[in-house]
Design an enzyme around this catalytic site. Structure first.
Site, PDB file in Angstrom:
ATOM      1  N   GLU A 136       0.875  -1.159   0.000  1.00  0.00           N
ATOM      2  CA  GLU A 136       0.000   0.000   0.000  1.00  0.00           C
ATOM      3  C   GLU A 136       0.918   1.216   0.000  1.00  0.00           C
ATOM      4  O   GLU A 136       1.819   1.288   0.847  1.00  0.00           O
ATOM      5  CB  GLU A 136      -0.846  -0.055   1.286  1.00  0.00           C
ATOM      6  CG  GLU A 136      -2.024   0.856   1.231  1.00  0.00           C
ATOM      7  CD  GLU A 136      -2.837   0.813   2.519  1.00  0.00           C
ATOM      8  OE1 GLU A 136      -2.725  -0.167   3.291  1.00  0.00           O
ATOM      9  OE2 GLU A 136      -3.572   1.783   2.745  1.00  0.00           O
ATOM     10  N   ARG A 190       4.493 -12.841  10.030  1.00  0.00           N
ATOM     11  CA  ARG A 190       5.143 -11.529   9.843  1.00  0.00           C
ATOM     12  C   ARG A 190       6.509 -11.543  10.482  1.00  0.00           C
ATOM     13  O   ARG A 190       6.732 -12.260  11.464  1.00  0.00           O
ATOM     14  CB  ARG A 190       4.351 -10.469  10.616  1.00  0.00           C
ATOM     15  CG  ARG A 190       3.153  -9.936   9.973  1.00  0.00           C
ATOM     16  CD  ARG A 190       2.532  -8.903  10.892  1.00  0.00           C
ATOM     17  NE  ARG A 190       2.900  -7.560  10.467  1.00  0.00           N
ATOM     18  CZ  ARG A 190       2.324  -6.954   9.437  1.00  0.00           C
ATOM     19  NH1 ARG A 190       1.388  -7.556   8.729  1.00  0.00           N
ATOM     20  NH2 ARG A 190       2.675  -5.738   9.104  1.00  0.00           N
ATOM     21  N   LYS A 240       3.851   0.694   9.446  1.00  0.00           N
ATOM     22  CA  LYS A 240       4.108   1.970   8.781  1.00  0.00           C
ATOM     23  C   LYS A 240       3.470   3.137   9.544  1.00  0.00           C
ATOM     24  O   LYS A 240       4.012   4.233   9.572  1.00  0.00           O
ATOM     25  CB  LYS A 240       3.578   1.931   7.342  1.00  0.00           C
ATOM     26  CG  LYS A 240       4.508   1.164   6.418  1.00  0.00           C
ATOM     27  CD  LYS A 240       3.958   1.092   5.021  1.00  0.00           C
ATOM     28  CE  LYS A 240       2.877   0.038   4.934  1.00  0.00           C
ATOM     29  NZ  LYS A 240       2.370  -0.179   3.594  1.00  0.00           N
TER      30      LYS A 240
HETATM   31  P1  ATP Z   1       2.318  -2.222   7.828  1.00  0.00           P
HETATM   32  O1  ATP Z   1       1.666  -2.579   9.107  1.00  0.00           O
HETATM   33  O2  ATP Z   1       3.786  -2.131   7.942  1.00  0.00           O
HETATM   34  O3  ATP Z   1       1.693  -1.039   7.185  1.00  0.00           O
HETATM   35  P2  ATP Z   1       1.057  -3.754   5.824  1.00  0.00           P
HETATM   36  O4  ATP Z   1       0.812  -5.220   5.798  1.00  0.00           O
HETATM   37  O5  ATP Z   1      -0.121  -2.860   5.929  1.00  0.00           O
HETATM   38  O6  ATP Z   1       2.129  -3.481   6.914  1.00  0.00           O
HETATM   39  P3  ATP Z   1       1.493  -3.477   3.040  1.00  0.00           P
HETATM   40  O7  ATP Z   1       2.097  -2.357   2.299  1.00  0.00           O
HETATM   41  O8  ATP Z   1       0.042  -3.696   2.906  1.00  0.00           O
HETATM   42  O9  ATP Z   1       1.877  -3.299   4.556  1.00  0.00           O
HETATM   43  O10 ATP Z   1       2.280  -4.825   2.768  1.00  0.00           O
HETATM   44  C1  ATP Z   1       2.692  -5.316   1.523  1.00  0.00           C
HETATM   45  C2  ATP Z   1       3.047  -6.766   1.695  1.00  0.00           C
HETATM   46  O11 ATP Z   1       4.115  -6.924   2.627  1.00  0.00           O
HETATM   47  C3  ATP Z   1       1.874  -7.567   2.216  1.00  0.00           C
HETATM   48  O12 ATP Z   1       1.760  -8.755   1.477  1.00  0.00           O
HETATM   49  C4  ATP Z   1       2.234  -7.832   3.656  1.00  0.00           C
HETATM   50  O13 ATP Z   1       1.680  -9.028   4.107  1.00  0.00           O
HETATM   51  C5  ATP Z   1       3.768  -7.862   3.621  1.00  0.00           C
HETATM   52  N1  ATP Z   1       4.304  -7.451   4.916  1.00  0.00           N
HETATM   53  C6  ATP Z   1       4.080  -6.304   5.569  1.00  0.00           C
HETATM   54  N2  ATP Z   1       4.695  -6.289   6.776  1.00  0.00           N
HETATM   55  C7  ATP Z   1       5.348  -7.470   6.883  1.00  0.00           C
HETATM   56  C8  ATP Z   1       6.163  -8.074   7.888  1.00  0.00           C
HETATM   57  N3  ATP Z   1       6.436  -7.450   9.040  1.00  0.00           N
HETATM   58  N4  ATP Z   1       6.662  -9.298   7.648  1.00  0.00           N
HETATM   59  C9  ATP Z   1       6.405  -9.942   6.493  1.00  0.00           C
HETATM   60  N5  ATP Z   1       5.645  -9.430   5.512  1.00  0.00           N
HETATM   61  C10 ATP Z   1       5.105  -8.217   5.678  1.00  0.00           C
HETATM   62 MG    MG Z   2      -1.704  -2.780   4.526  1.00  0.00          MG
END
Ligand code: ATP
Ligand code: MG
Length: 560
Positions: A35, A261, A271
Site C-alpha cells: 500500500e 510476519r 508503517k
Molecule cells: P504495515 O503494518 O507495515 O503497514 P502492511 O501489511 O499494511 O504493513 P502493506 O504495504 O500492505 O503493509 O504490505 C505489503 C506486503 O508486505 C503484504 O503482502 C504484507 O503481508 C507484507 N508485509 C508487511 N509487513 C510485513 C512483515 N512485518 N513481515 C512480512 N511481511 C510483511
Molecule cells: Mg496494509
C-alpha cells in the site's frame, strides 16, 4: 561460494512443488502488493524475497501491484520510493507496475454483479451501528434493517453512492453472507465505503472506494496470480477471499497462503508507527539510519546482499516470532568483513607528540587494505610527529597489567607503524589531559622490539596533519524496551541515546578511494559515508555495525 538470491527452504516451495506436479505447464505467478502509504521496511523485505524468490526459482512472474484503493495517507512519493527499494534489493517485477486503482471500473461491475445476485446490499446504518450490530466473538451479530432491500433498490442506491449523493458514513455496500458466522469477517463485511478524498492517481473520479478484501482477491484473479502470499493476520480473510471469487463470474481462482510476519526486537514495523516517529521528529525521516526501513538500513550501510541473507536465515514459517537484532547485524557483518577495506579513524581524539621525531616529519607507510585479501591492495598512510589516538586508549596509571592501552611509562604498538612509549602528559586549564608526549622506537616498524614484553597491545591512530575531519554517528536501539510494538505508548520508550555523535579524524587515504562507501575502521566497527551530510571539509560516517555482537552478552548496559 556466493549464495544465490533464490532459496528453496520453506513450506511455500513445498506447496508450489505439489501444484506443479499436478500441472506441469503451470506458470507460477505471485505479486508483491504494497500500500503506498509509507516506505518499505525489513518486514516487507521478507515478503519481497519470498514472492520474487519463488518465481526466480520456478521461472515464473512476480508483479508489483500497488494496493491503492484507500486514498487516505497514500502518496506518489511512496510509490517511487517503494519501486526504488525493490530494485535496490536486487529484484525486478514482471512487466509494467500495476495499480489496483486501474481495476476500479471492473471492481465496480463485480460489485453490481453481487447486488444483482442478491449477495450485496446498500446499508445505511452508521459506522458505529454497523460495529454494534456485528456482535462479538461470543455473541452473534444482528441483521441490519436494510439487509432485505430489493435488488433494484440496492442498484439504484449503489449508483447514487457512486454519484456522490450520500455523505461519508451515510451509506456503504455490504456483502450479504451470515451475521451469525463464527468468523467475524463473514458477518456481512463492507465492500465499498464513501470517501470524498482526492486519489493520488485517479484524482476525484471516484467517491466510493472498495475495501482491501474486495479489491485484493479480484485483483489477484484479474492478474492470474497463482499463489497469493500474505501474512498470518489475513488467515480469516481467506474465507472472504474465496467467497467473493466463488460468487462472481471469474474463471481464475488464486489460492491464498499465509506466513508469519517478521517482528524485530527493539523496533516497530508498522508503517503507521514509523510515520509517528517521523512526525514527532524522533528520527530525521523514513531513511534515518535508526529506522528498520529499507532506506534507513541502506543509509546506515546495509547492503542488499545482507538483507537477502537475513531473510534467508529467518526463513518462512507459520510460527509467530520476534527476531533478535543480532541476527540482522550478523548478516551485514559477515558481508562487509569480506568486502571492505580497513582504515584507521579516531573517534574521540587525544593528541600525541613524538619527542624524538623532527618537526614536520612525514614517513610514508604502506598498509594492507585487508589482512587476508592481498588482492584488495594497499594504501599509503603517513606517520608524523603529531598523531591522534582515541582518548579511551590511554590510561595514566593502571594496576591491571592485562589492560591493552597506552599507559604512562609503558609501550604500545601503533597499528601498521612503530612501538611508542608514553613519557608525560600535558593538561588544559580544566585539568583534562590535552597532549601525551611519547618517544618512538625506530627499529620497530612492523617488527617487535628486542624486548617485547612491555608492549601492551596494538592501538589505531591517525596522523594529526594528514587526515580528514570526520563526524561519526553511532547508533543504539531506538527503543529501551525489546517489544515496543506491544505497548500502547511506544513513543515513551524512545532511547535518548539512540544516536551518539563523535567528532574526530580519519586517515586521508579515504579521499583517494572515493568509490568506496563502506569501511572497517580498525577496532571501531563498520562505517559508511553519508553522501548527503558530508562536505568537502568534513566527512560524516554512520556506524553500520560494531565489529562484534554486543547485544548477546551485554545485558542491555550498552544501550541505556
Ligand atoms: P504495515 O503494518 O507495515 O503497514 P502492511 O501489511 O499494511 O504493513 P502493506 O504495504 O500492505 O503493509 O504490505 C505489503 C506486503 O508486505 C503484504 O503482502 C504484507 O503481508 C507484507 N508485509 C508487511 N509487513 C510485513 C512483515 N512485518 N513481515 C512480512 N511481511 C510483511
Ligand atoms: Mg496494509
Amino acid at each position: 561460494m556466493k549464495r544465490p538470491i533464490v532459496y528453496r527452504n520453506n513450506f511455500i516451495y513445498q506447496i508450489i512443488e505439489k501444484d506443479l506436479s499436478l500441472d506441469k505447464s503451470k506458470i507460477i505467478r505471485t505479486r508483491f502488493p504494497p500500500e503506498p502509504n509509507g516506505y518499505l521496511h525489513v518486514g516487507h523485505a521478507k515478503s519481497i524475497c519470498l514472492n520474487f524468490g519463488v518465481v526466480q526459482y520456478y521461472h515464473g512472474q512476480c508483479y508489483l501491484r500497488f494496493d491503492d484503493t484507500n486514498p487516505v495517507n497514500e502518496d506518489i512519493q511512496y510509490v517511487e520510493a517503494i519501486k526504488n527499494d525493490i530494485v535496490w534489493l536486487g529484484f525486478q517485477w514482471h512487466g509494467d507496475v500495476r495499480y489496483a486503482s486501474d481495476y476500479s471500473e471492473k471492481l465496480y461491475n463485480y460489485a453490481v454483479e453481487l447486488i444483482n445476485k442478491g449477495l450485496a446490499y446498500v446499508d445505511e446504518l452508521s459506522p458505529n451501528k454497523i460495529r454494534e450490530y456485528r456482535g462479538t466473538l461470543v455473541l452473534p451479530g444482528k441483521n441490519s434493517p436494510y439487509r432485505s432491500r430489493h435488488i433494484k433498490e440496492n442498484l439504484m442506491l449503489f449508483t447514487k453512492m457512486r454519484q456522490g449523493y450520500f455523505a461519508e458514513g451515510k451509506a456503504c455496500l455490504r456483502a450479504k453472507i451470515d451475521m451469525s458466522s463464527p468468523y467475524m469477517i463473514m458477518r456481512d463485511p463492507v465492500l465499498y465505503r464513501i470517501k470524498f478524498i482526492h486519489h493520488q492517481r485517479v484524482g476525484d473520479k471516484w467517491c466510493i472506494y472498495p475495501t482491501y478484501d474486495f479489491t485484493h482477491c479480484i485483483s489477484d484473479a484479474l492478474e492470474g496470480i497463482t499463489h497469493s502470499l500474505c501474512t498470518l493476520e489475513f488467515q480469516d480473510n481467506r474465507r472472504l477471499y474465496d467467497w467473493i471469487l466463488n460468487k462472481i463470474n471469474i474463471n481464475v481462482h488464486p489460492r491464498q497462503y499465509e506466513f508469519s510476519r517478521l517482528n524485530l526486537e527493539y523496533a516497530v514495523m508498522s508503517k503507521r508507527k514509523l510515520d509517528l516517529l517521523v512526525l514527532h521528529n524522533i528520527v530525521t525521516g523514513w531513511d534515518d539510519p535508526r529506522m528498520p526501513t529499507i532506506s534507513g538500513l541502506r543509509r546506515r550501510g546495509y547492503t542488499p546482499e545482507s538483507i537477502r541473507e537475513f531473510c534467508y536465515r529467518i526463513g518462512v514459517t507459520k510460527q509467530e516470532s520476534c527476531i533478535n537484532m543480532a541476527a540482522l547485524e550478523a548478516c551485514i557483518r559477515k558481508d562487509l568483513n569480506d568486502k571492505v577495506s580497513r582504515v584507521m579513524a579516531v573517534l574521540d581524539p587525544i593528541k600525541i607528540i613524538i619527542n624524538n621525531l623532527p618537526d614536520k616529519y612525514e614517513e610514508k607507510i604502506v598498509a594492507l587494505n585487508h589482512p587476508n585479501k592481498l588482492d584488495m591492495g594497499t594504501r599509503q598512510i603517513f606517520f608524523t610527529k603529531e598523531i591522534f589516538i582515541d582518548r579511551n586508549d590511554f590510561c595514566e596509571i593502571v594496576n591491571d597489567y592485562k589492560i591493552r592501552k597506552l599507559i604512562l611509562g609503558k609501550k604500545i604498538r601503533l597499528r601498521n607503524a612503530y612501538v611508542i612509549q608514553a613519557e608525560r602528559v600535558q593538561r588544559d586549564n580544566n585539568g583534562a589531559i590535552s597532549i601525551i608526549f611519547c618517544t618512538y622506537d625506530s627499529q620497530t616498524l612492523n617488527k617487535n622490539p628486542i624486548d617485547c614484553r612491555d608492549v601492551k597491545g596494538v592501538i589505531h591512530w591517525v596522523s594529526a596533519t594528514r587526515n580528514v575531519i570526520a563526524e561519526f554517528r553511532l547508533y543504539n536501539h531506538l527503543f529501551t524496551i525489546s517489544n515496543p510494538w506491544a505497548v500502547k505508548n511506544f513513543l515513551s520508550y524512545v532511547n535518548p541515546r539512540s544516536l551518539v555523535i563523535y567528532h574526530g579524524f580519519v586517515e586521508d587515504s579515504v579521499l583517494y578511494s572515493k568509490k568506496n562507501k563502506h569501511y572497517q575502521f580498525e577496532r571501531e566497527g563498520y562505517f559508511c559515508i553519508d553522501e548527503c551530510y558530508s562536505t568537502a571539509n568534513k566527512l560524516v560516517f554512520h556506524r553500520t555495525v560494531e565489529l562484534k555482537s554486543i547485544w548477546k552478552t551485554k545485558n542491555n548496559k550498552k544501550i541505556l
